[in-house]
Design a protein around this motif. Structure first.
Motif, short mmCIF file in Angstrom:
data_model
loop_
_atom_site.label_atom_id
_atom_site.label_comp_id
_atom_site.label_asym_id
_atom_site.label_seq_id
_atom_site.Cartn_x
_atom_site.Cartn_y
_atom_site.Cartn_z
N ILE A 16 0.96 -4.75 11.37
CA ILE A 16 1.74 -5.32 10.27
C ILE A 16 1.19 -6.71 10.01
O ILE A 16 1.04 -7.51 10.94
CB ILE A 16 3.23 -5.38 10.62
CG1 ILE A 16 3.77 -3.98 10.92
CG2 ILE A 16 4.03 -6.02 9.49
CD1 ILE A 16 5.19 -3.98 11.47
N ARG A 17 0.89 -7.02 8.78
CA ARG A 17 0.32 -8.31 8.44
C ARG A 17 1.37 -9.20 7.80
O ARG A 17 2.11 -8.75 6.91
CB ARG A 17 -0.88 -8.14 7.52
CG ARG A 17 -2.02 -7.36 8.17
CD ARG A 17 -3.33 -7.52 7.42
NE ARG A 17 -4.42 -6.83 8.11
CZ ARG A 17 -5.70 -6.88 7.75
NH1 ARG A 17 -6.05 -7.61 6.69
NH2 ARG A 17 -6.62 -6.23 8.43
N SER A 26 3.42 -7.03 4.98
CA SER A 26 2.90 -5.80 4.38
C SER A 26 2.58 -4.81 5.48
O SER A 26 2.19 -5.18 6.59
CB SER A 26 1.64 -6.09 3.56
OG SER A 26 0.59 -6.57 4.38
N GLY A 27 2.76 -3.53 5.16
CA GLY A 27 2.51 -2.47 6.12
C GLY A 27 1.66 -1.37 5.53
O GLY A 27 1.71 -1.10 4.32
N ILE A 50 3.92 2.49 8.60
CA ILE A 50 5.01 1.52 8.40
C ILE A 50 5.75 1.95 7.14
O ILE A 50 5.38 1.61 6.02
CB ILE A 50 4.45 0.09 8.27
CG1 ILE A 50 3.45 -0.20 9.38
CG2 ILE A 50 5.59 -0.91 8.28
CD1 ILE A 50 4.00 -0.08 10.77
N ASN A 51 6.83 2.70 7.33
CA ASN A 51 7.53 3.30 6.19
C ASN A 51 8.49 2.35 5.51
O ASN A 51 8.84 2.57 4.34
CB ASN A 51 8.27 4.55 6.65
CG ASN A 51 7.32 5.68 6.99
OD1 ASN A 51 6.30 5.87 6.34
ND2 ASN A 51 7.65 6.44 8.04
N SER A 52 8.93 1.32 6.18
CA SER A 52 9.79 0.32 5.53
C SER A 52 9.72 -0.98 6.31
O SER A 52 9.47 -0.98 7.52
CB SER A 52 11.25 0.80 5.43
OG SER A 52 11.90 0.69 6.68
N GLN A 65 -15.72 6.00 2.86
CA GLN A 65 -14.75 4.97 3.18
C GLN A 65 -13.76 4.80 2.04
O GLN A 65 -14.15 4.58 0.89
CB GLN A 65 -15.47 3.64 3.47
CG GLN A 65 -16.24 3.64 4.77
CD GLN A 65 -16.79 2.28 5.09
OE1 GLN A 65 -17.01 1.46 4.21
NE2 GLN A 65 -16.99 2.01 6.37
N THR A 66 -12.50 4.92 2.37
CA THR A 66 -11.43 4.75 1.39
C THR A 66 -10.48 3.66 1.88
O THR A 66 -10.19 3.58 3.08
CB THR A 66 -10.65 6.06 1.19
OG1 THR A 66 -10.12 6.48 2.45
CG2 THR A 66 -11.56 7.13 0.61
N PRO A 67 -9.98 2.83 0.97
CA PRO A 67 -9.03 1.78 1.40
C PRO A 67 -7.69 2.39 1.83
O PRO A 67 -7.23 3.39 1.26
CB PRO A 67 -8.89 0.90 0.16
CG PRO A 67 -9.23 1.80 -0.97
CD PRO A 67 -10.26 2.76 -0.46
N ARG A 68 -7.08 1.79 2.83
CA ARG A 68 -5.74 2.24 3.27
C ARG A 68 -4.71 1.73 2.27
O ARG A 68 -4.66 0.55 1.96
CB ARG A 68 -5.44 1.71 4.67
CG ARG A 68 -6.36 2.25 5.75
CD ARG A 68 -5.89 1.80 7.12
NE ARG A 68 -6.73 2.32 8.19
CZ ARG A 68 -7.77 1.67 8.70
NH1 ARG A 68 -8.08 0.46 8.24
NH2 ARG A 68 -8.48 2.21 9.66
N TRP A 69 -3.87 2.63 1.80
CA TRP A 69 -2.88 2.24 0.81
C TRP A 69 -1.75 1.45 1.46
O TRP A 69 -1.50 1.55 2.67
CB TRP A 69 -2.35 3.47 0.07
CG TRP A 69 -1.53 4.41 0.90
CD1 TRP A 69 -0.19 4.36 1.12
CD2 TRP A 69 -2.00 5.56 1.63
NE1 TRP A 69 0.22 5.39 1.92
CE2 TRP A 69 -0.87 6.15 2.24
CE3 TRP A 69 -3.25 6.15 1.80
CZ2 TRP A 69 -0.97 7.30 3.02
CZ3 TRP A 69 -3.35 7.28 2.57
CH2 TRP A 69 -2.21 7.84 3.18
N ILE A 70 -1.09 0.66 0.65
CA ILE A 70 0.03 -0.16 1.12
C ILE A 70 1.29 0.70 1.10
O ILE A 70 1.69 1.22 0.05
CB ILE A 70 0.21 -1.41 0.23
CG1 ILE A 70 -1.10 -2.17 0.10
CG2 ILE A 70 1.30 -2.31 0.79
CD1 ILE A 70 -1.65 -2.67 1.40
N THR A 71 1.89 0.88 2.25
CA THR A 71 3.08 1.73 2.35
C THR A 71 4.38 0.98 2.18
O THR A 71 5.39 1.59 1.80
CB THR A 71 3.08 2.45 3.71
OG1 THR A 71 3.07 1.46 4.75
CG2 THR A 71 1.85 3.34 3.85
N SER A 72 4.41 -0.32 2.47
CA SER A 72 5.66 -1.07 2.35
C SER A 72 5.37 -2.55 2.22
O SER A 72 4.36 -3.06 2.72
CB SER A 72 6.57 -0.82 3.56
OG SER A 72 5.91 -1.15 4.75
#
Length: 696
Positions: free
Chosen positions: A556-557, A549-550, A580-582, A530-537
């Motif tokens: 989208i939160r 945050s995406g 979510i690229n931007s 299990q790896t955390p999902r990185w924050i993309t935007s």
């Protein structure tokens, strides 16, 4: 002989005739008046002659000169001592400040309650004016002053409005809206930019990738029939246009026909035909030799006045596009043209940002530098050095400051442009190596970690939260940043944590680990990992208490910041499948406030969801929705949103800055912005627009 310089000078004895007369005048051989009297008489004669000449010039009808001689410089004794002119001349600086303050308060009172009177209105005025003054002070000082989080309505159930546009063949890497909330710009990896109308979601113009085939004049040529794609968006538009023209000829005779093939469709990178290029909705802009981009576009930025669009990507240059010199041209959406390519970066452009109310453009690149340009002059200003790795994100607000994320160097740098200085913040989680280097004991550190995990399990803490706490200790990179106000900013990285920073502190004020959950990976040797999902935007409402945050967690939160900027908490989630690229949070102008007559909720009247084809996200089929009439949709002129209201159900009223709810813009793609190492096949490439609403 003594020096004459040190000798005492004798004083002349006054004459016996009078104190002011000269002795030489008395002993003059000529009789008559003295020279001073003669000089006074001469001046009097000149004055009488000038006055007579001045009266003659005033009596002549051809005199048009209004110089200093014609000005009335005499004091009018018939004016009362309490007149406005006399009061302004006699008042001191302190009295002038008091008078201007009273005028300012009278203006606020007239703007808030133009028709109210009485004791209750006076008390309400005192409260409103005090709050308004405090807000103005906070706004001028660069502090957070827009508080809307507690009034936002979660877009769930019947209240959910997810407006989508799709027109790019590859992943959408950037999506930005203009400050007046009239236009939306999206960019994709195929190298094209599309302009949309936010009122109804119609495609206005395509700024394509530079064509490979050009004519003698440098104009792009359409692809040959053998190389034309039969399944691309351009091919589908050609087919729709052909069918529409054939149907019109069959019904209206040989002189009938449809004009243009508006609507949505995918863009073939730089390829188009003569029928789709021109002044129709969805038409291509001619991009000649040396213009446009030649590779993927990763970043977009629109100036605060809406005159310029900046774009950048893998071709290492910054494209500056003109969107029109006046409001009418920008509203019509037909004034786009290429201006210039700004160079200087030695690697790909990763982020662009205009400083609000200015033409200054900040650029970030993989070459580890930031650059500052003046777009109005199309000139270079300055280069900022300091990062040790590629810069992945950047953000700026009104002040001459900016914050950047340095990727693998795990630092956020706050740049003070005027002072030519920078503040370095060590982002990322604290690792065991750093703990040892700072004087800690590795054995004691591991023992303390085991004890903390055991205590959390005994207290009934969920296993996922325990894993999140453990994952916080994994170092990574800082991938995105967003400024809250002039003294606070947010950061997110590949460890999945979101941190709130204060310029006065070296460590984060508040952090949330694994904000978008974990991703399960099955390994042949180690099993399930299990790896955390990185924050993309990340995107924050400028000087507001809401940010979004995406990641790639299919949502989208949206978060709410504490009023004292000490913490933040989750508000709601918005479904969005893909990367979510931007993200961008836009505050519409106060004049766009609309109040629903049935529910009483406040929304922005500029965006009209009833006119959009996709009203339930990107995956919704436009055939299941009520289509918009093509005869109205193909028109290039954008009508006033006030004239497109839903038959009296919504009314446009004048509101304040906080009375109009913001809206969210997201760029979604199957692949991440900077690479192709991961792909979500069920995702759709496009842009998502989520208009929020306030409670009644």
């Amino acid at each position: 002989m003594p020096d004459a310089f040190f000798q005492k000078k004798r004083k002349r004895a006054p004459s016996a005739g009078g104190g002011g007369a000269d002795v030489r005048s008395a002993s003059s051989p000529r009789a008559g008046p003295s020279s001073s009297r003669r000089h006074t008489a001469t001046l009097s004669a000149h004055k009488r002659a000038n006055r007579k000449r001045h009266d003659d010039d005033n009596d002549s009808p051809d005199n048009d000169d209004e110089g200093l001689d014609t000005m009335d410089l005499q004091h009018r004794y018939d004016q009362g001592p309490d007149s406005e002119d006399e009061a302004e001349r006699a008042e001191t600086a302190a009295e002038a400040r008091v008078r201007l303050a009273r005028q300012y308060l009278d203006g606020l009172r007239a703007a808030d309650h133009p028709d109210d009177d009485g004791a209750d209105a006076a008390a309400a005025d005192r409260d409103n004016i005090a709050a308004r003054l405090q807000k103005d002070v906070a706004e001028l000082s660069g502090k957070m002053h827009t508080f809307v989080a507690n009034r936002l309505v979660a877009p769930t159930g019947a209240d959910r409005v997810l407006l989508g546009v799709r027109g790019h063949r590859l992943s959408v890497t950037a999506a930005v809206a203009s400050s007046d909330a009239t236009s939306l710009f999206t960019a994709g990896k195929e190298g094209s930019i599309i302009r949309w109308r936010l009122t109804d979601g119609k495609m206005v113009r395509v700024l394509p990738k530079r064509a490979k085939r050009l004519d003698q004049d440098g104009r792009p040529l359409p692809p040959t029939k053998s190389h034309r794609s039969k399944t691309s968006g351009a091919a589908r538009r050609r087919e729709r246009m052909t069918k529409a023209k054939g149907k019109a000829r069959a019904t209206d005779g040989p002189h009938g026909g449809a004009e243009g093939g508006g609507g949505e469709g995918e863009v073939e990178g730089g390829d188009g035909d003569e029928t789709s290029r021109g002044a129709t909705v969805g038409g291509y802009l001619d991009v000649g030799e040396g213009e446009g981009h030649t590779d993927e576009i990763w970043a977009l930025a629109v100036s605060g006045d809406g005159k310029y669009l900046a774009s950048g990507g893998k071709d290492r240059r910054i494209g500056i596009w003109s969107l029109g010199d006046d409001d009418e041209a920008r509203h019509a959406g037909g004034a786009e043209r290429w201006l210039k390519a700004l160079g200087g970066h030695k690697d790909s452009i990763s982020a662009l940002s205009f400083r609000p109310s200015s033409s200054e453009l900040y650029t970030a690149s993989f070459d580890r530098t930031l650059k500052l340009f003046d777009v109005s002059q199309l000139s270079y200003i300055e280069t900022l050095f300091g990062h040790q790795e590629s810069i992945l994100s950047m953000s700026c607000l009104r002040a001459e400051t900016a914050v950047s994320a340095g990727g693998r160097d795990r630092t956020c740098r706050f740049w003070k442009i005027r002072d030519e200085s920078q503040l370095v913040f060590r982002a990322g989680a604290k690792s065991r190596l750093r703990e040892v280097l700072e004087g800690g004991d590795l054995a004691r550190l591991e023992e303390r970690e085991r004890d903390d995990e055991e205590q959390q399990r005994r207290r009934g803490v969920k296993e996922s939260e325990v894993r999140a706490k453990a994952a916080e200790l994994v170092e990574g990179s800082v991938d995105c940043v967003a400024m809250v106000d002039d003294a606070h900013f947010l950061s997110g990285g590949d460890s999945g944590s979101i941190s709130l920073w204060d310029l006065a502190k070296k460590k984060p004020v508040f952090s949330v680990a694994a904000a978008h959950g974990f991703h399960d990976v099955v390994s042949e040797t180690e099993g399930k990992i299990q790896t955390p999902r990185w924050i993309t935007s990340l995107a924050c409402l400028p000087y507001g208490d809401v940010f979004a945050s995406g990641s790639w967690s299919s949502e989208i939160r949206v978060w709410a910041l504490d009023s004292r900027l000490r913490s933040f908490s989750a508000l709601f989630r918005i479904p969005a499948i893909g990367f979510i690229n931007s993200l961008q949070l836009v505050q519409p102008p106060p004049s766009s406030l609309s109040i629903d007559a049935e529910t009483g909720r406040k929304t922005s009247g500029i965006i009209l969801p009833a006119l959009w084809k996709r009203r339930d996200g990107l995956s919704s089929s436009s055939s299941s929705l009520v289509p918009v009439d093509d005869e109205e949709g193909d028109s290039e002129t954008i009508e006033d949103p006030e004239e497109q209201e839903g038959e009296g159900e919504r009314g446009m009223v004048r509101g304040s800055k906080e009375s109009v709810p913001p809206f969210l813009v997201a760029a979604i793609g199957q692949e991440p912005k900077f690479g192709r190492w991961f792909k979500i096949k069920e995702a759709k490439n496009g842009a998502l627009v989520v208009p929020f609403a306030f409670e009644a």
